[in-house]
Design a protein around this motif. Structure first.
Motif, short mmCIF file in Angstrom:
data_model
loop_
_atom_site.label_atom_id
_atom_site.label_comp_id
_atom_site.label_asym_id
_atom_site.label_seq_id
_atom_site.Cartn_x
_atom_site.Cartn_y
_atom_site.Cartn_z
N GLN A 243 0.71 -1.22 -0.07
CA GLN A 243 0.14 -0.08 -0.18
C GLN A 243 0.99 1.32 -0.13
O GLN A 243 0.54 2.14 -0.62
CB GLN A 243 -0.89 -0.06 1.17
CG GLN A 243 -1.68 1.25 1.22
CD GLN A 243 -3.09 0.93 2.07
OE1 GLN A 243 -3.56 -0.21 2.08
NE2 GLN A 243 -3.48 1.82 2.82
N HIS A 244 1.93 1.15 0.62
CA HIS A 244 2.92 2.30 0.61
C HIS A 244 4.32 1.97 0.16
O HIS A 244 5.24 1.82 0.98
CB HIS A 244 3.06 2.83 2.18
CG HIS A 244 2.06 3.18 2.60
ND1 HIS A 244 1.18 4.30 2.23
CD2 HIS A 244 1.11 2.55 3.86
CE1 HIS A 244 -0.19 4.26 3.00
NE2 HIS A 244 -0.18 3.43 3.84
N PRO A 296 0.51 8.83 3.58
CA PRO A 296 0.03 7.81 4.50
C PRO A 296 -0.40 8.28 5.72
O PRO A 296 -0.08 9.33 6.41
CB PRO A 296 1.57 6.97 4.75
CG PRO A 296 2.27 7.31 3.75
CD PRO A 296 2.17 8.52 3.22
#
Length: 384
Positions: A243-244, A296
């Motif tokens: 996701q990051h 984030p």
């Protein structure tokens, strides 16, 4: 290791609650094969452990515990899930866990409904495979080979679905499906592979019996539970990086810590929170702000805590935790917001700078202060 210890304390109460729900629906007899499957890597010892656990569960009478005993039983179970959430939050760099009310509602729904859904899915698939139509289809090639390979893949698919659901639901942040699915796939493959290796190890561990005697089965159980949690945490870490992806690189992490970016992000947070507040729109949550700003959520979390500490933001707890301005935007100077982010431990060591450089730096700071003098958050919100 903390998860292993908590698991040993919570395992029987957890299974007792799930068993009670399954018994109410009349499907508790399918619980033992599921437990045997989880203990399969321990070999014959795993079957012995599973039988003992089932005996403990059947001997536990939830109805005679009383209100205090039942409350302690539920608290012990919730503690296990809370420990898992805290571990995931640490990996995802989330500072805030669920509130107490959210823990009871969210955790109990997983504990009580989750096993019922799993056993229902297993029962439906088993019933479908045993029908006359499926048996006739299995006799026809290439459908027979396809069904055979599908049956071999079914345990992996079930493990994948379980891990994906865990990463999506337990972590106290918005985990995108592709990240949860990727981490779940890695965890499922790793868990099955580790299970096969550990089963071979357990089968040939006669030296454990010679050293530990009757305690050998407990030692093997501890090791297996430890490896299971390790796999679960590795999958969560993979989901985080999926996701990051920018945080895979150390250079990217250092760049994202730049003070100038923190100042710009703090101003952006205050702008969007003030924007919704002035227009009477729902408050922004941390995850929504992170999606809107492309940053984030854990990165924004550090800045939000500093803004809350200076009364520039306040938390609202309705359905989800959101944020509103701590006071009238007209009373919030832009310089005050920047000073909130500029902590003493991140200031430049101006005393050690050469005098010309220190003078130039002071001039830059003075120019910034002069340009922001008298400007407030309301001015930003009113700008086109």
């Amino acid at each position: 290791m903390s998860l292993v210890y908590t698991t040993l304390l919570s395992l029987v109460p957890l299974l007792a609650l799930s068993f009670s729900v399954l018994k109410a629906f009349g499907v508790h007899h399918r619980f033992e094969p599921l437990l045997l499957n989880l203990m399969a890597p321990l070999g014959a010892r795993g079957e012995e452990i599973a039988v003992n656990i089932i005996g403990f569960i059947e001997n536990m009478r939830v109805g005679v515990l009383g209100s205090i005993g039942l409350a302690l039983l539920i608290y012990t179970v919730i503690t296990l899930v809370q420990k898992v959430e805290n571990s995931f939050n640490y990996i995802w760099k989330i500072r805030h866990a669920r509130t107490l009310s959210e823990r009871f509602s969210d955790y109990l729904s997983v504990i009580l409904i989750g096993p019922l859904l799993v056993i229902t899915a297993l029962g439906i698939s088993a019933s479908a495979m045993s029908t006359t139509v499926m048996q006739r289809v299995a006799e026809i090639e290439p459908f027979g080979s396809g069904i055979y390979f599908a049956s071999l893949l079914a345990p992996y698919v079930m493990a994948w679905a379980a891990f994906t659901f865990t990463y999506s639901y337990i972590t106290n942040t918005r985990v995108r499906f592709h990240a949860a699915a990727g981490g779940g796939l890695v965890a499922a493959l790793l868990w099955k592979s580790v299970g096969y290796v550990f089963a071979s190890f357990a089968a040939g561990s006669t030296r454990f019996d010679a050293v530990y005697s009757s305690f050998a089965i407990l030692i093997l159980l501890l090791i297996w539970v430890y490896l299971t949690w390790l796999v679960l945490l590795i999958g969560s870490q993979v989901a985080f990086y999926l996701q990051h992806p920018r945080f895979v690189s150390r250079e990217s992490q250092d760049r994202l810590r730049a003070e100038a970016e923190n100042e710009a992000l703090a101003l952006s947070i205050m702008y969007w929170v003030g924007h919704n507040f002035m227009r009477r729109l729902p408050p922004w949550t941390l995850e929504d702000l992170a999606d809107r700003m492309g940053v984030p959520s854990y990165r924004l979390g550090d800045l939000v805590e500093k803004l809350i500490a200076r009364d520039l933001l306040v938390e609202t707890r309705r359905q989800h935790t959101g944020f509103q301005p701590g006071r009238d935007p007209a009373d919030m100077g832009l310089q005050e917001i920047l000073d909130c982010i500029r902590q003493p431990d991140t200031d430049l060591p101006t005393k050690k700078l050469p005098p010309p450089v220190a003078d130039a730096y002071s001039a830059i700071e003075g120019a910034i202060s002069q340009s922001l003098k008298g400007r407030t958050l309301r001015d930003l919100l009113a700008a086109k």
